[in-house]
Design a protein around this motif. Structure first.
Motif, short mmCIF file in Angstrom:
data_model
loop_
_atom_site.label_atom_id
_atom_site.label_comp_id
_atom_site.label_asym_id
_atom_site.label_seq_id
_atom_site.Cartn_x
_atom_site.Cartn_y
_atom_site.Cartn_z
N THR A 56 7.63 -62.61 -0.93
CA THR A 56 7.02 -61.91 -2.40
C THR A 56 8.29 -60.73 -2.58
O THR A 56 7.73 -59.79 -2.28
N ILE A 57 9.38 -60.98 -3.28
CA ILE A 57 9.94 -60.27 -3.68
C ILE A 57 9.56 -60.01 -5.27
O ILE A 57 9.15 -60.74 -5.68
N CYS A 58 9.03 -58.75 -5.43
CA CYS A 58 8.11 -58.32 -6.14
C CYS A 58 9.15 -57.81 -7.57
O CYS A 58 9.96 -57.30 -7.10
N LYS A 59 8.93 -57.88 -8.46
CA LYS A 59 9.62 -57.64 -10.08
C LYS A 59 8.80 -56.24 -10.43
O LYS A 59 7.18 -56.20 -10.34
N ASN A 60 9.23 -54.92 -10.29
CA ASN A 60 8.61 -53.51 -10.25
C ASN A 60 8.89 -53.01 -12.34
O ASN A 60 9.68 -53.13 -12.22
N LEU A 61 7.92 -53.00 -12.79
CA LEU A 61 8.10 -52.48 -14.14
C LEU A 61 7.32 -51.15 -14.70
O LEU A 61 6.25 -51.06 -13.72
N PHE A 62 8.33 -50.28 -14.72
CA PHE A 62 7.33 -49.20 -15.14
C PHE A 62 7.00 -48.60 -16.07
O PHE A 62 7.93 -48.83 -16.94
N LEU A 63 6.18 -48.66 -16.67
CA LEU A 63 5.76 -49.09 -18.35
C LEU A 63 4.79 -47.83 -18.89
O LEU A 63 4.29 -47.06 -17.46
N CYS A 64 4.40 -47.77 -20.17
CA CYS A 64 4.08 -46.41 -20.23
C CYS A 64 3.17 -46.85 -21.80
O CYS A 64 3.74 -47.90 -22.47
N ASN A 65 2.37 -45.76 -22.54
CA ASN A 65 1.36 -46.72 -23.78
C ASN A 65 2.94 -45.36 -24.58
O ASN A 65 3.37 -45.27 -24.30
N ARG A 66 2.27 -45.99 -25.17
CA ARG A 66 3.06 -45.69 -27.30
C ARG A 66 3.61 -43.58 -26.68
O ARG A 66 4.06 -43.46 -27.22
N GLN A 67 2.63 -43.61 -26.25
CA GLN A 67 2.12 -41.85 -26.89
C GLN A 67 2.93 -41.34 -25.34
O GLN A 67 3.17 -39.82 -25.64
N GLU A 68 3.35 -42.41 -24.62
CA GLU A 68 3.82 -41.88 -22.85
C GLU A 68 3.04 -40.58 -21.96
O GLU A 68 4.00 -39.90 -21.83
N THR A 69 1.69 -40.68 -22.52
CA THR A 69 0.97 -39.89 -21.56
C THR A 69 0.50 -40.39 -20.51
O THR A 69 -0.52 -40.36 -19.37
N GLY A 143 8.62 -57.98 -0.46
CA GLY A 143 9.80 -57.52 -0.17
C GLY A 143 10.05 -56.29 -1.83
O GLY A 143 9.91 -56.86 -2.40
N CYS A 144 9.90 -55.21 -1.07
CA CYS A 144 10.64 -54.06 -1.49
C CYS A 144 11.99 -52.98 -1.49
O CYS A 144 12.30 -52.68 -0.17
N HIS A 145 12.03 -52.23 -2.47
CA HIS A 145 13.89 -51.28 -2.04
C HIS A 145 12.96 -50.49 -1.69
O HIS A 145 11.70 -49.16 -2.03
N PRO A 146 13.20 -48.91 -0.19
CA PRO A 146 12.73 -48.53 0.16
C PRO A 146 13.58 -46.78 -1.27
O PRO A 146 14.33 -45.98 -0.54
N CYS A 147 13.31 -46.95 -2.58
CA CYS A 147 13.79 -46.11 -3.15
C CYS A 147 15.40 -46.48 -3.66
O CYS A 147 15.49 -45.07 -4.31
N ILE A 148 16.19 -46.94 -3.05
CA ILE A 148 17.38 -46.77 -3.59
C ILE A 148 17.48 -48.33 -4.02
O ILE A 148 16.41 -49.43 -3.23
N ASN A 149 18.50 -49.43 -4.96
CA ASN A 149 18.94 -50.44 -4.38
C ASN A 149 20.12 -51.02 -4.07
O ASN A 149 20.18 -52.05 -4.34
N THR A 150 20.53 -50.18 -2.62
CA THR A 150 21.51 -50.97 -1.61
C THR A 150 20.10 -51.53 -0.42
O THR A 150 21.54 -51.63 0.48
N SER A 151 18.92 -51.15 -0.28
CA SER A 151 18.74 -52.30 0.50
C SER A 151 17.47 -52.51 0.40
O SER A 151 16.80 -52.15 -0.47
N SER A 152 16.49 -53.46 0.74
CA SER A 152 15.63 -54.52 0.82
C SER A 152 14.55 -54.06 2.25
O SER A 152 15.83 -54.13 3.39
N LEU A 153 13.30 -53.91 1.89
CA LEU A 153 12.79 -54.33 3.19
C LEU A 153 11.77 -55.19 3.23
O LEU A 153 10.77 -55.51 1.52
#
Length: 177
Positions: A56-69, A143-153
């Motif tokens: 299962t390859i995940c879309k990983n979305l980094f989100l925040c609220n309007r105040q960015e808190t 499936g996920c990246h090891p903090c870089i996008n040139t490898s997948s786990l």
């Protein structure tokens, strides 16, 4: 591209944040498979990688609220669409948007295109809340990246949920999108 059962033998030229991911997984006794590839910046670029990983390859979305808190890392299946209003209602945070890359680098030590649940190991301040769509857990592997996008786990979903995420001191909030 070739699927291998271990960390890279030669770490020359690899970033420290990637090596830290392998160190964490190895210290937990988590088995994983790895594939090295060209930089994968979009879900479309990941299609061939997805077929090889059979996870299962995940879309990983980094989100925040309007105040960015308040910051959130959302894991959803790559083929699932995302509408902020459905998520906002479940987590009690209105006006969600994509967080600025600077916050991603500051809290997760990752850059756009490499967003991964593994980045939570770098969130020393625990500023990011992990949100997981229930459909992510239906597959045997994630499936996920090891903090870089040139490898997948490829990691067993059970190991991710019972070993890796707890070792990073996170308790995910399950959502339904």
């Amino acid at each position: 591209m070739q699927l291998v059962n271990e960390r890279p033998e030669n770490v020359a030229g690899r970033l420290e944040k990637e090596i830290r991911v392998y160190d964490l997984l190895d210290s937990l006794g988590v088995e994983y498979q790895r594939i090295d590839h060209e930089a994968a910046m979009t879900m479309e670029a990941c299609e061939e990688i997805d077929r090889m990983l059979e996870a299962t390859i995940c879309k990983n979305l980094f989100l925040c609220n309007r105040q960015e808190t308040e910051f959130y890392l959302l894991m959803i299946p790559g083929d699932k669409s995302f509408k902020t209003k459905y998520l906002s209602a479940q987590i009690g945070s209105s006006r969600l948007s994509f967080a600025k890359p600077g916050y991603m680098e500051r809290y997760l030590d990752i850059t756009p295109g490499a967003v991964s649940v593994m980045g939570l190991m770098n969130d020393k301040e625990k500023k990011v809340q992990l949100l997981i769509d229930e459909d992510v857990l239906k597959g045997e592997f994630i499936g996920c990246h090891p903090c870089i996008n040139t490898s997948s786990l490829k990691i067993r979903t059970e190991d991710m949920m019972e070993k890796v995420i707890p070792a990073m001191d996170y308790e995910p909030k399950m959502v339904t999108l």
